[in-house]
Write a protein that holds these residues in place. Structure first.
Motif, PDB file in Angstrom:
ATOM      1  N   ASP A 119      -2.924   0.787   2.556  1.00 25.57           N
ATOM      2  CA  ASP A 119      -1.982  -0.278   2.907  1.00 25.57           C
ATOM      3  C   ASP A 119      -2.278  -1.519   2.077  1.00 25.57           C
ATOM      4  OD1 ASP A 119       0.083  -1.526   4.294  1.00 25.57           O
ATOM      5  OD2 ASP A 119      -1.248  -2.287   5.860  1.00 25.57           O
TER       6      ASP A 119
ATOM      7  N   SER B  67      -8.390  -1.620   1.918  1.00 22.22           N
ATOM      8  CA  SER B  67      -7.691  -0.724   2.843  1.00 22.22           C
ATOM      9  C   SER B  67      -7.966   0.749   2.600  1.00 22.22           C
ATOM     10  CB  SER B  67      -6.185  -0.964   2.744  1.00 22.22           C
ATOM     11  OG  SER B  67      -5.680  -0.468   1.512  1.00 22.22           O
TER      12      SER B  67
ATOM     13  N   SER C 139      -1.260  -5.804   2.450  1.00 25.39           N
ATOM     14  CA  SER C 139      -0.593  -6.811   3.274  1.00 25.39           C
ATOM     15  C   SER C 139       0.424  -7.592   2.457  1.00 25.39           C
ATOM     16  CB  SER C 139      -1.624  -7.778   3.863  1.00 25.39           C
ATOM     17  OG  SER C 139      -2.154  -8.620   2.844  1.00 25.39           O
TER      18      SER C 139
END
Length: 402
Positions: free
Chosen positions: A188, A184, A190
């Motif tokens: 970010d 990322s 997940s």
């Protein structure tokens, strides 16, 4: 004692490592080392540093450092600082050998005879043959030896923690968030990536409870908002310190980060000087000052950093995940510095490829490190390294006698 010769050596098998030896007229040698950009450091040492050192007194270390001051490069950890660091380590080694005493004694005397160590859970291939320390270079090779600790913390961190405790090592450093950061760009992570990254912490606590201190390495890969999110996610695991959560262009960002964790904030081997560490200490949230002798200006600068950190009530913890000379020299520094808290080591390195390159490594036993009474930092390169097919050996000589 005048400097007669400056030699450098690097090996293609270890493309980021470079060694420098400073040799006096009577043949006494001092050995230094640095890491990253080895060919650029080599060029700077011979093209810029050597003409300013050859024929000068090797015992006058502050004067030799002054000789190397340049208009550029003094604020960063670039080639100039890395070269100066390696040369400074070599000068201290030479100075100590001339006086027949260990570096720890010549720095001003020892604060201790042993120091606690933690295991950075790198594997055998983490540096060897790798141009960088990205996830792509994490490859395991089971044939290397019993301590493929990088693969172990990703797959069975609980068993790894128990293995370390069996050797008396009660602290370990891991970096399971790096794959998500690389994917990322550090912006970010997940839900699935976060769950996977937290599994090693869960396994360690399940296997050994609070017997193991867990240091978290973030490799400066995260944005400050993402780093704060990770700090919250780690709160249930009572982590020991959080190291370099984001790039430190603005050290003031650490004040906001500190509001989101109870762990010690630890920075940073990437800071290049006593001035950068002053900025860190003045944030008011410094937990640990981690300096790297081969990136901060060598032992001379490290001594200033440690003294300043002590005035702020902050411990130091020398960095080691590079080469054997810096490891040995860092151990000597840890014996000297009153506020040295813990010394980093990598068991896959000091039981593995370090021994292919040098003799005289410090002893790691029962979770503690001790140094010998050998003069200097005690480490010497194997003499056959210069003759290797992948060796680049360069010499600058004081042809005119100074």
């Amino acid at each position: 004692m005048k400097i007669d010769r400056i030699e450098t050596l690097r090996l293609a098998e270890f493309p980021n490592l470079i060694w420098v030896e400073i040799v006096t007229e009577d043949g006494t040698r001092g050995l230094g080392e640095t890491f990253f950009g080895a060919s650029a450091v080599e060029a700077y040492i011979h093209d810029w540093c050597a003409p300013r050192l050859l024929g000068r007194d090797a015992m006058a270390i502050p004067a030799r450092r002054a000789d190397l001051k340049d208009y550029l490069g003094w604020r960063g950890a670039g080639v100039e600082t890395r070269a100066l660091s390696a040369i400074d380590i070599a000068l201290w080694d030479l100075f100590s050998r001339v006086h027949g005493r260990p570096v720890a004694d010549m720095l001003g005397g020892r604060s201790r005879d042993r120091i606690r160590t933690y295991n950075t859970c790198a594997g055998y291939r983490y540096v060897r043959g790798a141009q960088g320390q990205r996830v792509a270079n994490w490859q395991a090779d089971a044939a290397e030896g019993p301590y493929e600790d990088l693969d172990a913390f990703l797959t069975d961190a609980g068993e790894l923690a128990q293995s370390l405790l069996d050797q008396g090592i009660s602290a370990m450093k891991i970096w399971p968030f790096d794959p998500a950061a690389e994917r990322s760009g550090g912006w970010d992570i997940s839900a699935d990536e976060l769950k996977t990254a937290l599994e090693p912490f869960e396994k360690i606590r399940k296997a050994v409870g609070d017997k193991m201190d867990i240091m978290v390495e973030f490799h400066s890969l995260w944005s400050p908002p993402a780093a704060r999110r990770l700090a919250h996610a780690l709160r249930d695991f009572d982590t020991y310190w959080h190291e370099d959560p984001f790039r430190l262009e603005n050290l003031g960002d650490l004040r906001e980060y500190a509001r989101h964790t109870d762990a010690l904030i630890c920075v940073s081997e990437t800071l290049p000087s006593v001035h950068a560490f002053r900025d860190y200490l003045e944030t008011g949230v410094a937990g640990v000052a981690m300096l790297d002798l081969s990136w901060c200006g060598g032992l001379s600068e490290a001594r200033k950093i440690a003294g300043m950190a002590e005035a702020f009530g902050v411990p130091v913890a020398p960095h080691d995940c590079t080469g054997p000379v810096v490891f040995a020299t860092s151990c000597h520094f840890s014996m000297y510095a009153p506020n040295a808290m813990i010394q980093e080591s990598v068991r896959a390195f000091y039981t593995g490829w370090y021994r292919e390159l040098v003799d005289g490594l410090p002893e790691v036993s029962d979770g503690m490190i001790a140094i010998s009474d050998a003069p200097g930092h005690g480490v010497s390169l194997h003499p056959d390294l210069v003759g290797r097919a992948d060796a680049v050996h360069r010499v600058s000589t004081n042809f005119d006698g100074g």
